[in-house]
Scaffold this active site. Sequence first.
Site, PDB file in Angstrom:
ATOM      1  N   ASP A 201     -34.756 -19.105  63.737  1.00 47.32           N
ATOM      2  CA  ASP A 201     -33.606 -18.532  64.328  1.00 47.32           C
ATOM      3  C   ASP A 201     -32.473 -18.959  63.170  1.00 47.32           C
ATOM      4  O   ASP A 201     -31.337 -19.413  63.578  1.00 47.32           O
ATOM      5  CB  ASP A 201     -33.265 -19.610  65.526  1.00 47.32           C
ATOM      6  CG  ASP A 201     -32.205 -19.182  66.580  1.00 47.32           C
ATOM      7  OD1 ASP A 201     -31.819 -17.864  66.225  1.00 47.32           O
ATOM      8  OD2 ASP A 201     -31.946 -19.494  67.435  1.00 47.32           O
TER       9      ASP A 201
ATOM     10  N   HIS B 202     -34.398 -15.241  74.969  1.00 46.39           N
ATOM     11  CA  HIS B 202     -33.638 -16.454  74.794  1.00 46.39           C
ATOM     12  C   HIS B 202     -33.492 -16.837  76.390  1.00 46.39           C
ATOM     13  O   HIS B 202     -32.828 -16.167  77.082  1.00 46.39           O
ATOM     14  CB  HIS B 202     -32.282 -16.059  73.883  1.00 46.39           C
ATOM     15  CG  HIS B 202     -31.333 -17.255  74.086  1.00 46.39           C
ATOM     16  ND1 HIS B 202     -30.737 -17.415  72.795  1.00 46.39           N
ATOM     17  CD2 HIS B 202     -30.993 -18.297  75.061  1.00 46.39           C
ATOM     18  CE1 HIS B 202     -30.002 -18.653  72.929  1.00 46.39           C
ATOM     19  NE2 HIS B 202     -30.229 -19.080  74.222  1.00 46.39           N
TER      20      HIS B 202
ATOM     21  N   HIS C 216     -37.692 -19.894  70.729  1.00 45.19           N
ATOM     22  CA  HIS C 216     -37.112 -21.201  70.389  1.00 45.19           C
ATOM     23  C   HIS C 216     -37.356 -22.330  71.407  1.00 45.19           C
ATOM     24  O   HIS C 216     -36.272 -22.836  72.204  1.00 45.19           O
ATOM     25  CB  HIS C 216     -35.794 -21.199  70.003  1.00 45.19           C
ATOM     26  CG  HIS C 216     -34.862 -20.460  70.740  1.00 45.19           C
ATOM     27  ND1 HIS C 216     -34.634 -19.926  71.918  1.00 45.19           N
ATOM     28  CD2 HIS C 216     -34.057 -19.271  70.031  1.00 45.19           C
ATOM     29  CE1 HIS C 216     -33.877 -19.091  72.371  1.00 45.19           C
ATOM     30  NE2 HIS C 216     -33.425 -18.709  71.131  1.00 45.19           N
TER      31      HIS C 216
ATOM     32  N   ASN D 213     -27.802  -8.928  68.163  1.00 48.83           N
ATOM     33  CA  ASN D 213     -26.572  -9.279  68.831  1.00 48.83           C
ATOM     34  C   ASN D 213     -25.692  -9.390  67.358  1.00 48.83           C
ATOM     35  O   ASN D 213     -24.919 -10.563  67.059  1.00 48.83           O
ATOM     36  CB  ASN D 213     -26.348 -10.666  69.375  1.00 48.83           C
ATOM     37  CG  ASN D 213     -27.004 -11.796  68.477  1.00 48.83           C
ATOM     38  OD1 ASN D 213     -27.890 -11.588  67.783  1.00 48.83           O
ATOM     39  ND2 ASN D 213     -26.602 -13.033  68.847  1.00 48.83           N
TER      40      ASN D 213
ATOM     41  N   HIS E  76     -23.062 -19.855  59.828  1.00 51.24           N
ATOM     42  CA  HIS E  76     -21.672 -19.988  60.019  1.00 51.24           C
ATOM     43  C   HIS E  76     -21.103 -20.650  58.917  1.00 51.24           C
ATOM     44  O   HIS E  76     -21.605 -21.632  58.386  1.00 51.24           O
ATOM     45  CB  HIS E  76     -21.360 -20.758  61.366  1.00 51.24           C
ATOM     46  CG  HIS E  76     -21.855 -20.342  62.478  1.00 51.24           C
ATOM     47  ND1 HIS E  76     -21.489 -18.927  63.061  1.00 51.24           N
ATOM     48  CD2 HIS E  76     -23.228 -20.388  63.319  1.00 51.24           C
ATOM     49  CE1 HIS E  76     -22.036 -18.814  64.281  1.00 51.24           C
ATOM     50  NE2 HIS E  76     -23.210 -19.496  64.283  1.00 51.24           N
TER      51      HIS E  76
ATOM     52  N   HIS F  72     -30.894 -14.218  62.325  1.00 50.08           N
ATOM     53  CA  HIS F  72     -29.519 -13.402  62.419  1.00 50.08           C
ATOM     54  C   HIS F  72     -28.945 -13.282  61.156  1.00 50.08           C
ATOM     55  O   HIS F  72     -28.176 -14.325  60.561  1.00 50.08           O
ATOM     56  CB  HIS F  72     -28.534 -14.264  63.285  1.00 50.08           C
ATOM     57  CG  HIS F  72     -29.069 -14.714  64.725  1.00 50.08           C
ATOM     58  ND1 HIS F  72     -28.873 -13.717  65.771  1.00 50.08           N
ATOM     59  CD2 HIS F  72     -29.940 -15.571  64.983  1.00 50.08           C
ATOM     60  CE1 HIS F  72     -29.409 -14.246  66.954  1.00 50.08           C
ATOM     61  NE2 HIS F  72     -30.262 -15.374  66.322  1.00 50.08           N
ATOM     62  N   PHE F  73     -28.814 -12.210  60.424  1.00 49.58           N
ATOM     63  CA  PHE F  73     -28.348 -12.134  59.224  1.00 49.58           C
ATOM     64  C   PHE F  73     -26.836 -11.429  59.356  1.00 49.58           C
ATOM     65  O   PHE F  73     -26.391 -11.005  58.255  1.00 49.58           O
ATOM     66  CB  PHE F  73     -29.110 -10.999  58.381  1.00 49.58           C
ATOM     67  CG  PHE F  73     -30.543 -11.965  57.740  1.00 49.58           C
ATOM     68  CD1 PHE F  73     -30.738 -13.136  58.164  1.00 49.58           C
ATOM     69  CD2 PHE F  73     -31.449 -11.215  56.966  1.00 49.58           C
ATOM     70  CE1 PHE F  73     -31.535 -13.930  57.599  1.00 49.58           C
ATOM     71  CE2 PHE F  73     -32.478 -11.933  56.645  1.00 49.58           C
ATOM     72  CZ  PHE F  73     -32.606 -13.030  56.728  1.00 49.58           C
ATOM     73  N   ARG F  74     -26.447 -11.059  60.471  1.00 49.49           N
ATOM     74  CA  ARG F  74     -24.903 -11.064  60.855  1.00 49.49           C
ATOM     75  C   ARG F  74     -24.418  -9.598  60.395  1.00 49.49           C
ATOM     76  O   ARG F  74     -23.207  -9.240  60.609  1.00 49.49           O
ATOM     77  CB  ARG F  74     -24.092 -12.035  59.931  1.00 49.49           C
ATOM     78  CG  ARG F  74     -24.471 -13.655  60.194  1.00 49.49           C
ATOM     79  CD  ARG F  74     -24.155 -14.047  61.855  1.00 49.49           C
ATOM     80  NE  ARG F  74     -24.590 -15.346  62.197  1.00 49.49           N
ATOM     81  CZ  ARG F  74     -24.768 -15.636  63.178  1.00 49.49           C
ATOM     82  NH1 ARG F  74     -24.845 -14.953  64.377  1.00 49.49           N
ATOM     83  NH2 ARG F  74     -24.834 -17.063  63.469  1.00 49.49           N
TER      84      ARG F  74
END
Length: 450
Positions: A315, A179, A237, A95, A319, A63-65
């Site tokens: 994963d 997921h 996961h 996402n 944050h 998740h590189f945002r």
Amino acid sequence: MSTDWLIKNAELVNEGRRFHADLRVKNGRIETIAADLDGRPGEQVVDAGGLWLLPGMIDDQVHFREPGMSHKADIRHESRACAAGGVTSFMDMPNTRPPTLDRAALEAKYAHAAEGSAVNYAYYMGASNDNLEAIRAIDPLTTPGVKVFMGASTGNMLVDDPETLDGIFRDCPTPIITHCEDTPTIDALHALAREKYGEDIPAREHPLIRSREACIKSTRLAISLAQKHGTRLHVLHISTADELALFQPGPLRRQDGSRKQITAETCVHFLHFDDRDYERLGFLIKCNPAIKTAADREAITRALAEGRIDVLATDHAPHLLEEKAQKYDKAPSGLPLVQFVLQAALQRVFEGKLTLERVVDAVAHAPAILFDVKERGYLREGYAADLVLVDPNKPHTVTRAEVLSKCAWAPFEGETFSSSIVGTFVNGRRVWDGSTVDDDVRGQRLAFDR
């Protein structure tokens, strides 16, 4: 910038073998693997002196945002952390804000990565309750697969409509990755925890709220849909021993050339941490699904060793520290992992719990097979020169100052790994020399041989 190299005197680890050889890179590709190769004019020579030479890791879950959350992570920072960690290709999750729910959003992410990613890249399409037509229209050459959140998620990405789920599993033209956590189960347990603790729910409660029952119920649903429709399903996961019996041991690709229809993945933090670490690390290791018991950790490691779990990924989900410092309900789930994933995985080799060959299979070969990645994931003549040099005799203690992820912290700080990543090559260009990332290197869009 050179793409012609001769790596001499390395111990190559590839396709279940360990052997000493030289490896020549020409125009970004592996030209020759043989003993006692002589250097050529214009070629840069690296004497590996017995270091391990591995195919670069293909991390199929990050998740590189970007877009929408670049205050905590972005392609530039996270891809450079990949390079330092021996990750030469990544597959990024949908996402984001906005989520990747159509072809236009998907291609916009590819265009952005082309400008700034130091390693190779691919992007998943996402599923929602109302984008089934976009999923049916996917060109399988444009994405590794479709991500289905069969559990709590952000925005418009929780797929909980039974008819839509059935349609996705029936009609999706690519592998489906899931997921799996059951939201009603989680919500009920969360309510009980709030009754007991109010706003001060301790970190140790997280694996009880995001429970093993929530995981296995959702995983069973995904598998039943895949079996009904003959869908290629990859369950992400795995965090509990309870789920392992749902998957078959053995190689991902069978002797007759066929592949498993239903596959499983775990993440490096499930091999490295267990619920005793909540006391020390608190919400820094809060993630979904949750890190669970030491018994789960050991069972998952054994399942990875026997091929019941096929792939090892991260994963990676950064944050900021100030976000993690909030109380339970506001502290977000996820942790940054790509920079130290191989070193953490290799600790299981030094402990005797995994073989080096199995780690290479799980982080490089298996993702390449599973997602039909073209000419990557192996040390083979003619393949892209995505390579990692590992020094197994150079311990490395993780410090916050060296973290390259934009969030600027790592869950491994203060820990000493037994090995070091001393070189990473992407398409024949050395992007990491053991201490510095070459900011001029750019990765390539992954191609799929389907």
